[in-house]
Design a protein around this motif. Structure first.
Motif, PDB file in Angstrom:
ATOM      1  N   LEU A   1       0.815  -1.209   0.000  1.00 10.60           N
ATOM      2  CA  LEU A   1       0.000   0.000   0.000  1.00 10.60           C
ATOM      3  C   LEU A   1       0.853   1.265   0.000  1.00 10.60           C
ATOM      4  N   THR A   2       1.944   1.262   0.724  1.00 10.26           N
ATOM      5  CA  THR A   2       2.808   2.441   0.786  1.00 10.26           C
ATOM      6  C   THR A   2       3.374   2.787  -0.589  1.00 10.26           C
ATOM      7  N   ALA A   3       3.931   1.796  -1.268  1.00 13.17           N
ATOM      8  CA  ALA A   3       4.514   2.034  -2.592  1.00 13.17           C
ATOM      9  C   ALA A   3       3.446   2.486  -3.582  1.00 13.17           C
ATOM     10  N   ALA A   4       2.296   1.818  -3.568  1.00 11.89           N
ATOM     11  CA  ALA A   4       1.242   2.128  -4.534  1.00 11.89           C
ATOM     12  C   ALA A   4       0.671   3.527  -4.325  1.00 11.89           C
ATOM     13  N   MET A   5       0.432   3.892  -3.075  1.00 17.56           N
ATOM     14  CA  MET A   5      -0.171   5.203  -2.812  1.00 17.56           C
ATOM     15  C   MET A   5       0.795   6.339  -3.092  1.00 17.56           C
ATOM     16  N   LEU A   6       2.076   6.106  -2.941  1.00 13.40           N
ATOM     17  CA  LEU A   6       3.067   7.127  -3.279  1.00 13.40           C
ATOM     18  C   LEU A   6       3.054   7.410  -4.783  1.00 13.40           C
ATOM     19  N   VAL A   7       3.019   6.357  -5.584  1.00 11.19           N
ATOM     20  CA  VAL A   7       2.951   6.536  -7.039  1.00 11.19           C
ATOM     21  C   VAL A   7       1.644   7.226  -7.440  1.00 11.19           C
ATOM     22  N   ALA A   8       0.532   6.816  -6.813  1.00  6.31           N
ATOM     23  CA  ALA A   8      -0.755   7.439  -7.106  1.00  6.31           C
ATOM     24  C   ALA A   8      -0.738   8.928  -6.761  1.00  6.31           C
TER      25      ALA A   8
ATOM     26  N   PRO B   1     -11.047  21.154  -6.943  1.00  4.17           N
ATOM     27  CA  PRO B   1     -11.022  19.721  -6.607  1.00  4.17           C
ATOM     28  C   PRO B   1      -9.738  19.029  -7.071  1.00  4.17           C
ATOM     29  N   LEU B   2      -9.184  19.490  -8.182  1.00  3.34           N
ATOM     30  CA  LEU B   2      -7.946  18.887  -8.683  1.00  3.34           C
ATOM     31  C   LEU B   2      -6.763  19.153  -7.759  1.00  3.34           C
ATOM     32  N   ILE B   3      -6.825  20.250  -7.018  1.00  2.00           N
ATOM     33  CA  ILE B   3      -5.770  20.568  -6.054  1.00  2.00           C
ATOM     34  C   ILE B   3      -5.948  19.755  -4.772  1.00  2.00           C
ATOM     35  N   VAL B   4      -7.198  19.590  -4.345  1.00  4.79           N
ATOM     36  CA  VAL B   4      -7.475  18.884  -3.097  1.00  4.79           C
ATOM     37  C   VAL B   4      -7.239  17.374  -3.239  1.00  4.79           C
ATOM     38  N   THR B   5      -7.460  16.838  -4.430  1.00  4.70           N
ATOM     39  CA  THR B   5      -7.351  15.393  -4.652  1.00  4.70           C
ATOM     40  C   THR B   5      -6.024  14.794  -4.184  1.00  4.70           C
ATOM     41  N   PRO B   6      -4.867  15.316  -4.627  1.00  3.64           N
ATOM     42  CA  PRO B   6      -3.606  14.734  -4.139  1.00  3.64           C
ATOM     43  C   PRO B   6      -3.377  14.940  -2.644  1.00  3.64           C
ATOM     44  N   LEU B   7      -3.982  15.983  -2.071  1.00  3.15           N
ATOM     45  CA  LEU B   7      -3.841  16.206  -0.633  1.00  3.15           C
ATOM     46  C   LEU B   7      -4.519  15.081   0.163  1.00  3.15           C
ATOM     47  N   LEU B   8      -5.647  14.611  -0.334  1.00  2.00           N
ATOM     48  CA  LEU B   8      -6.321  13.493   0.330  1.00  2.00           C
ATOM     49  C   LEU B   8      -5.492  12.221   0.231  1.00  2.00           C
ATOM     50  N   MET B   9      -4.889  11.993  -0.937  1.00  2.00           N
ATOM     51  CA  MET B   9      -4.033  10.816  -1.089  1.00  2.00           C
ATOM     52  C   MET B   9      -2.830  10.915  -0.154  1.00  2.00           C
ATOM     53  N   LEU B  10      -2.274  12.103  -0.001  1.00  2.00           N
ATOM     54  CA  LEU B  10      -1.150  12.317   0.912  1.00  2.00           C
ATOM     55  C   LEU B  10      -1.567  12.020   2.352  1.00  2.00           C
ATOM     56  N   ALA B  11      -2.766  12.460   2.727  1.00  2.00           N
ATOM     57  CA  ALA B  11      -3.262  12.191   4.084  1.00  2.00           C
ATOM     58  C   ALA B  11      -3.387  10.687   4.319  1.00  2.00           C
ATOM     59  N   GLY B  12      -3.898   9.962   3.327  1.00  2.86           N
ATOM     60  CA  GLY B  12      -4.003   8.511   3.453  1.00  2.86           C
ATOM     61  C   GLY B  12      -2.647   7.849   3.592  1.00  2.86           C
ATOM     62  N   LEU B  13      -1.677   8.336   2.857  1.00  2.00           N
ATOM     63  CA  LEU B  13      -0.321   7.786   2.925  1.00  2.00           C
ATOM     64  C   LEU B  13       0.299   8.016   4.299  1.00  2.00           C
ATOM     65  N   ILE B  14       0.066   9.185   4.873  1.00  2.00           N
ATOM     66  CA  ILE B  14       0.594   9.502   6.202  1.00  2.00           C
ATOM     67  C   ILE B  14      -0.042   8.600   7.258  1.00  2.00           C
ATOM     68  N   VAL B  15      -1.371   8.430   7.185  1.00  2.00           N
ATOM     69  CA  VAL B  15      -2.061   7.539   8.125  1.00  2.00           C
ATOM     70  C   VAL B  15      -1.508   6.132   8.030  1.00  2.00           C
ATOM     71  N   LEU B  16      -1.295   5.663   6.818  1.00  5.01           N
ATOM     72  CA  LEU B  16      -0.783   4.307   6.598  1.00  5.01           C
ATOM     73  C   LEU B  16       0.600   4.131   7.210  1.00  5.01           C
ATOM     74  N   VAL B  17       1.498   5.046   6.908  1.00  8.60           N
ATOM     75  CA  VAL B  17       2.887   4.917   7.359  1.00  8.60           C
ATOM     76  C   VAL B  17       3.006   5.054   8.869  1.00  8.60           C
TER      77      VAL B  17
END
Length: 415
Positions: free
Chosen positions: A86-93, A188-204
């Motif tokens: 999940l960490t590797a995949a979400m970073l690329v996403a 929305p295009l600006i907020v989208t990667p911020l949500l993915m970043l938040a998910g990555l932080i929670v995961l790690v």
């Protein structure tokens, strides 16, 4: 993996004592980063000078990568562990979504237009993002399924995962439409990667797999045509073809039926998509659990209700009827998806669960390879053509899940 029945039950009935809430939150944030674009994708494509089929190709490319990558991600998550995958995949996403935002910014301002911009959009949103996001569902399903034993537990665990996906659709649609109405299509295009970043932080930071989650040295592969899984997979493929078709053309349908502006379409489409997603969550998180039915019984009811919902969506000009159709369609799809996802897990050994999870996600992705291009092309001919074909396809699958020998044998199974 869990070795006792009491442990496996704990993962489903007492999720607060496990890592389940963290996994659900990661999945929620990851897919919100995807669903945020859903209500704006149709008007965005038109503002960027794309034709309908261009955005259909972009979605299909992402789906193609899901088809190709999901089986690999599923097996890898069982061999290497859920967290590293999940960490590797979400970073690329995350990187892909940043690129999508940058390309859209340049396109909306006329700085980068034409075929090269469209190709850049397709590569980042389609190939790169699609290949990365393909890891999320197989890894999460592998995590939950290997912690459960009975069908009731599997239905509840997979239902929770489906409900989180539905919640991501609701929150993403509402947030995406709201942000577009407030700040235009770019917000929305600006907020989208911020949500993915938040998910990555929670995961790690927070996800710490339990010691009993041992990796499988040599996960076993499951063939698509394995008789234990094939009837479920072919039914699920047709279900997702219908679902993906409706999701792809919905923005165009709303804009054309009610003669709305680009920003107005985003807001209205967001409301309807939220209703559909809420019905899906209700079906998977509440109705299925109250019914206490097995996977085949849930599939049968779900397909019948889905066909009814699609028939309600077909007539034009009525906001109310379209809303009723969206709710009914979402509820039926939720029940059918839950039965299709949980059912074959009861047929497989523990070492096959990662491969099966990847195969199911790949199967779902295959529908998005077929449906967006086909449905947008058919929509260009007639707004009702793709909906009519969807009714026929789902109607035939409804008959299939009632008469196929495998489903007839499993329909009386106790949960």
């Amino acid at each position: 993996m869990v070795s006792t029945k009491s442990q496996s039950k704990e993962w489903v009935t007492l999720p607060k004592s496990t890592q389940a809430p963290i996994v659900y939150l990661v999945v929620l944030l990851a897919f919100m980063g995807q669903m945020l674009l859903s209500p704006i994708i149709a008007p965005l494509s038109r503002e960027l000078g794309m034709q309908e089929w261009h955005i259909g190709v972009a979605i299909s490319l992402a789906a193609f990568m899901v088809v190709v990558a999901s089986p690999l991600w599923g097996k890898t998550s069982q061999k290497r562990g859920v967290k590293p995958v999940l960490t590797a995949a979400m970073l690329v996403a995350l990187l892909a979504l940043i690129a999508v935002a940058a390309i859209s910014f340049l396109g909306l301002r006329g700085i980068w237009v034409g075929p090269s911009m469209i190709i850049g959009f397709m590569l980042t949103r389609g190939l790169i993002y699609g290949g990365a996001i393909a890891a999320v569902t197989p890894a999460a399903q592998t995590h939950f399924v290997t912690q459960t034993e009975t069908e009731a537990q599997r239905v509840k665990a997979v239902g929770g995962l489906g409900a989180v996906n539905g919640l991501a659709s609701i929150l993403g649609a509402v947030l995406g439409g709201g942000l577009a109405a407030i700040g235009g299509l770019m917000l929305p295009l600006i907020v989208t990667p911020l949500l993915m970043l938040a998910g990555l932080i929670v995961l790690v930071v927070f996800f710490k797999p339990a010691a009993q989650e041992r990796q499988v040295e040599e996960p076993k592969s499951v063939s698509y045509f394995d008789p234990r899984a094939f009837p479920f997979l072919i039914s699920g493929l047709m279900l997702f073809v219908g679902f993906a078709s409706v999701a792809t053309i919905f923005g165009f349908l709303v804009q054309d039926r009610f003669a709305l502006s680009a920003s107005g379409t985003a807001g209205v489409a967001a409301v309807y998509m939220a209703l559909m997603s809420f019905a899906l969550i209700l079906a998977q998180a509440v109705i299925a659990s109250q019914l206490g039915w097995n996977s085949v019984q849930l599939m049968r009811l779900g397909f019948v209700v889905t066909v009814v919902g699609l028939l309600l969506i077909m007539p034009g000009g009525s906001y109310v009827l379209l809303g009723l159709g969206a709710i009914t369609f979402g509820m039926g799809a939720g029940l059918a998806m839950l039965g299709y996802s949980a059912g074959p897990t009861m047929e497989m050994s523990q070492s096959e669960q990662g491969s099966l999870a990847g195969l199911i996600n790949s199967n779902n992705g295959a529908a998005y390879v077929i449906a967006p291009v086909a449905s947008t092309a058919l929509y260009g001919v007639s707004p009702y053509l793709s909906l009519g074909i969807g009714v026929v396809i789902l109607g035939l699958v409804t008959v299939f899940v009632f008469v196929h020998p495998k489903f007839r044998a499993l329909s009386a199974r106790k949960v």
